[in-house]
Design an enzyme around this catalytic site. Structure first.
Site, PDB file in Angstrom:
ATOM      1  NE  ARG A  18      -2.004  -2.063   3.124  1.00  0.00           N
ATOM      2  CZ  ARG A  18      -2.978  -2.738   4.264  1.00  0.00           C
ATOM      3  NH1 ARG A  18      -3.961  -2.602   4.823  1.00  0.00           N
ATOM      4  NH2 ARG A  18      -2.004  -3.816   5.047  1.00  0.00           N
ATOM      5  CB  SER A 109       2.704  -5.011  14.159  1.00  0.00           C
ATOM      6  OG  SER A 109       1.782  -5.323  13.107  1.00  0.00           O
ATOM      7  CD  GLU A 165      -8.060  -8.769   9.726  1.00  0.00           C
ATOM      8  OE1 GLU A 165      -7.405  -8.146   9.314  1.00  0.00           O
ATOM      9  OE2 GLU A 165      -7.692  -9.038  10.938  1.00  0.00           O
ATOM     10  CE1 TYR A 377      35.440  24.489   1.852  1.00  0.00           C
ATOM     11  CE2 TYR A 377      37.555  25.259   0.579  1.00  0.00           C
ATOM     12  CZ  TYR A 377      36.047  24.216   0.966  1.00  0.00           C
ATOM     13  OH  TYR A 377      36.477  22.877   1.077  1.00  0.00           O
ATOM     14  CG  ASN A 397      40.682  22.382   0.303  1.00  0.00           C
ATOM     15  OD1 ASN A 397      39.850  23.175  -0.721  1.00  0.00           O
ATOM     16  ND2 ASN A 397      39.520  21.580   0.716  1.00  0.00           N
ATOM     17  CE1 TYR A 398      40.994  17.859  -4.801  1.00  0.00           C
ATOM     18  CE2 TYR A 398      39.391  18.934  -6.497  1.00  0.00           C
ATOM     19  CZ  TYR A 398      40.144  17.226  -5.975  1.00  0.00           C
ATOM     20  OH  TYR A 398      39.543  16.790  -6.936  1.00  0.00           O
ATOM     21  CB  ALA A 434      43.545  43.697   1.431  1.00  0.00           C
ATOM     22  NE  ARG A 451      48.495  44.595  -2.096  1.00  0.00           N
ATOM     23  CZ  ARG A 451      47.634  45.087  -1.041  1.00  0.00           C
ATOM     24  NH1 ARG A 451      47.374  43.980  -0.396  1.00  0.00           N
ATOM     25  NH2 ARG A 451      48.581  46.270  -0.272  1.00  0.00           N
TER      26      ARG A 451
HETATM   27  C1  UD1 Z   1      -2.941  -6.604  10.480  1.00  0.00           C
HETATM   28  C2  UD1 Z   1      -4.065  -7.158  11.530  1.00  0.00           C
HETATM   29  C3  UD1 Z   1      -4.967  -6.551  12.056  1.00  0.00           C
HETATM   30  C4  UD1 Z   1      -4.908  -5.338  12.458  1.00  0.00           C
HETATM   31  C5  UD1 Z   1      -3.592  -4.828  12.543  1.00  0.00           C
HETATM   32  C6  UD1 Z   1      -3.534  -2.954  12.541  1.00  0.00           C
HETATM   33  C7  UD1 Z   1      -3.859  -9.973  10.455  1.00  0.00           C
HETATM   34  C8  UD1 Z   1      -4.885 -11.086   9.039  1.00  0.00           C
HETATM   35  N1  UD1 Z   1      -4.125  -8.379  10.558  1.00  0.00           N
HETATM   36  O1  UD1 Z   1      -3.251  -6.102   9.412  1.00  0.00           O
HETATM   37  O2  UD1 Z   1      -5.870  -6.879  12.162  1.00  0.00           O
HETATM   38  O3  UD1 Z   1      -6.045  -4.399  13.255  1.00  0.00           O
HETATM   39  O4  UD1 Z   1      -2.476  -5.721  11.659  1.00  0.00           O
HETATM   40  O5  UD1 Z   1      -2.197  -2.434  12.636  1.00  0.00           O
HETATM   41  O6  UD1 Z   1      -2.495  -9.652  11.017  1.00  0.00           O
HETATM   42  N2  UD1 Z   1       4.217  -9.588   7.901  1.00  0.00           N
HETATM   43  C9  UD1 Z   1       5.380 -10.338   8.023  1.00  0.00           C
HETATM   44  N3  UD1 Z   1       5.024 -11.377   6.539  1.00  0.00           N
HETATM   45  C10 UD1 Z   1       3.526 -11.204   6.365  1.00  0.00           C
HETATM   46  C11 UD1 Z   1       2.444 -10.613   6.527  1.00  0.00           C
HETATM   47  C12 UD1 Z   1       2.926  -9.573   7.140  1.00  0.00           C
HETATM   48  O7  UD1 Z   1       6.252 -10.617   8.176  1.00  0.00           O
HETATM   49  O8  UD1 Z   1       3.138 -12.378   5.379  1.00  0.00           O
HETATM   50  C13 UD1 Z   1       4.108  -8.013   8.883  1.00  0.00           C
HETATM   51  C14 UD1 Z   1       4.339  -6.902   8.197  1.00  0.00           C
HETATM   52  O9  UD1 Z   1       5.333  -6.776   7.394  1.00  0.00           O
HETATM   53  C15 UD1 Z   1       3.817  -5.955   9.171  1.00  0.00           C
HETATM   54  C16 UD1 Z   1       2.861  -6.714  10.068  1.00  0.00           C
HETATM   55  O10 UD1 Z   1       3.269  -7.987   9.593  1.00  0.00           O
HETATM   56  O11 UD1 Z   1       4.700  -5.448   9.659  1.00  0.00           O
HETATM   57  C17 UD1 Z   1       1.083  -6.366   9.357  1.00  0.00           C
HETATM   58  O12 UD1 Z   1       1.152  -6.663   8.651  1.00  0.00           O
HETATM   59  P1  UD1 Z   1      -0.127  -6.093   7.833  1.00  0.00           P
HETATM   60  O13 UD1 Z   1       0.282  -6.099   6.598  1.00  0.00           O
HETATM   61  O14 UD1 Z   1       0.656  -4.679   7.363  1.00  0.00           O
HETATM   62  O15 UD1 Z   1      -1.298  -5.883   8.370  1.00  0.00           O
HETATM   63  P2  UD1 Z   1      -2.889  -5.720   8.872  1.00  0.00           P
HETATM   64  O16 UD1 Z   1      -3.172  -5.560   7.215  1.00  0.00           O
HETATM   65  O17 UD1 Z   1      -2.537  -3.844   8.820  1.00  0.00           O
HETATM   66 MG    MG Z   2      -0.653  -2.886   9.547  1.00  0.00          MG
END
Ligand code: UD1
Ligand code: MG
Length: 473
Positions: A18, A109, A165, A377, A397-398, A434, A451
């Site tokens: 996104r 996260s 979700e 400078y 300098n250069y 100068a 000079r």
């Molecule tokens: C997720 C939650 C949602 C919550 C929201 C909060 C799930 C299914 N949903 O949605 O309920 O409200 O976070 O911010 O979990 N990531 C991985 N591996 C993957 C996918 C994602 O490591 O395969 C990591 C991403 O890098 C990110 C985090 O997990 O840091 C969350 O993933 P993201 O895709 O942002 O989930 P959301 O749609 O925000």
């Molecule tokens: Mg997210």
């Protein structure tokens, strides 16, 4: 509590579709620091770095390189098949390595960067107190759209029935106000026992970690929710606009912290101040100032508008006039800079020294009380104390291949518009006339003129005019 009963997993493998960016989401910066580094910093206050597992995947080497110095562990999720899949990879890592499985697992996260250490600790404490299999951090933002929703059995009790979700919400659930922050604490074995049963029958075709909530409830396990004190700290950064909202929130928090410590910041909403910046009391920051990276400013100083200061250390009672740019510079107490001075890396400005209008310095040490006030400078130079550098004087300098040093002794006077061709040493107390081009060392106390002599022809203008008139006739 024994610390190795807890580990923290940070999910950071996603691409961040996104954002529409080439950079992996967790390396986007707010408040001057990558999202993931903010989350690691908060996590480190709860468990030691080697108990933190970053789950990386998209551009994993780049992400690893950016945060490796923190000492955290990494688990690779080669394909990003959802948050549940990320946890499957963690489980596989424990199984393969034979590392002891921690009793409790906090899950953060990588894209929820404002989370505070106190809140992580509160999730942990609620989890222990409630004897829960899963504890979910939630919030009730003004607009819950896009987030997973946490459904409770009864609004006044902590028990959760499921996380749904956004895309799976039934019409009557669309207004469910309580969002899932993506931050949890699990009884590790209870979580691991459910991961193999996850499926991808959902709108995204992914393994959802959130499905574990209802699975645990179905088995009679306890799943509870705890609301965060502030909504901002659990907001996710899925789009650039969301990211900038968090950036503004974090910078305002930094400005408030500094103001609480006695710093005056006029119009703080116009200033860009990174999270690690420190400023002493009774210092004043005017509107539209940027203080970036590892910048430290002492007390009783004043930073006037439109100055941008990066990774620099300023002492007490320093005046930075309007529009100065500092990068990796050190400025001692009582110095005065600008307006429009440019201090490039390794500029060291001494106590009470003045570096004025349109002066550029680079790898330059300028001694106590010395002045370079107009249009200079000064590069690759060591300048003593009490030196006066006249308007327009520069160090050359250069030579096109190498950089050379100019050394200027204490109390020397460098006349305006002089060019000091390095390598060259100007002795203490000497005078440079100068307009001189100085190519040879000048001993202490000498006057050097480099000079050509001036020739003056009296009456020359009238004589030329007369000659021209004579030609016409
Ligand atoms: C997720 C939650 C949602 C919550 C929201 C909060 C799930 C299914 N949903 O949605 O309920 O409200 O976070 O911010 O979990 N990531 C991985 N591996 C993957 C996918 C994602 O490591 O395969 C990591 C991403 O890098 C990110 C985090 O997990 O840091 C969350 O993933 P993201 O895709 O942002 O989930 P959301 O749609 O925000
Ligand atoms: Mg997210």
């Amino acid at each position: 509590m024994v610390s190795n009963e807890f580990a923290i997993a940070i999910m950071a493998a996603g691409k961040g579709t996104r954002l529409k960016s080439k950079r992996p989401k967790v390396l986007h910066e707010i408040s001057g620091r990558a999202l993931l580094l903010h989350v690691i910093a908060a996590a480190e206050t709860v468990v030691p770095a080697d108990h933190i597992y970053c789950i990386i995947g998209h551009e994993s080497e780049r992400v690893k390189a950016a945060v490796a110095s923190t000492g955290v562990q990494f688990v690779l999720q080669p394909e990003q098949r959802g948050t549940g899949h990320a946890m499957q990879m963690l489980k596989a890592d424990f199984e393969l390595s034979g590392k002891p499985i921690p009793q409790h697992l906090l899950v953060l996260s990588g894209d929820v960067p404002l989370i505070r250490p106190e809140t992580i600790a509160a999730v942990r404490d609620t989890h222990l107190r409630e004897h829960a299999a899963m504890t979910i951090l939630t919030a009730v933002p003004a607009d819950p759209t896009g987030y997973g929703r946490v459904l409770r059995a009864n609004p006044n009790t902590p028990e959760v029935t499921a996380i749904v979700e956004q895309k799976a919400l039934r019409p009557d659930q669309l207004n469910a106000p309580e969002i899932n922050s993506g931050i949890y604490c699990f009884e590790t074995r209870a979580l691991f026992a459910k991961l193999d049963a996850l499926d991808t029958n959902n709108a995204h075709g992914e393994f959802y970690l959130t499905d574990v909530a209802a699975m645990l409830v179905a088995e009679g396990k306890r799943v509870v929710a705890i609301k965060a004190d502030s909504v901002d700290e659990v907001l996710g950064a899925n789009t650039i606009a969301e990211m900038m909202h968090l950036d503004a929130a974090m910078r305002l928090a930094t400005a408030k912290r500094l103001m609480a410590a006695g710093v005056t910041i006029f119009r703080p909403e116009t200033c860009v101040i990174d999270a690690q910046v420190t400023v002493g009391s009774d210092t004043t920051i005017e509107p539209y100032v940027q203080l970036l990276g590892n910048t430290r400013i002492g007390s009783d100083s004043r930073i006037r508008s439109y100055s941008v200061i990066q990774d620099s250390a300023l002492g007490d009672n320093v005046l930075v006039r309007n529009g100065c740019i500092l990068d990796n510079a050190e400025v001692a107490n009582n110095a005065i800079l600008g307006p429009y001075a440019h201090l490039r890396p390794e500029s060291r400005i001494g106590d009470g020294a003045h570096v004025g209008n349109f002066v550029e310095t680079k790898k330059a040490t300028i001694g106590k009380g010395s002045k370079a006030n107009h249009l200079n400078y000064l590069g690759d130079t060591v300048i003593g104390a009490g030196v006066n550098i006249g308007a327009g004087a520069i160090t050359c300098n250069y030579d096109g291949v190498n950089k050379h040093l100019t050394t200027i002794g204490d109390g020397a006077f460098i006349g305006s518009d002089s060019t000091l061709v390095a390598p060259v040493t100007i002795g203490a107390g000497s005078y440079i006339a100068a307009g001189s081009s100085i190519t040879e060392d000048v001993p202490e106390g000498a006057l050097a003129l480099g000079r050509s002599r001036q020739t003056t022809k009296p009456g020359w203008v009238a004589a030329r005019k007369a000659a021209a008139e004579a030609k016409k006739d």
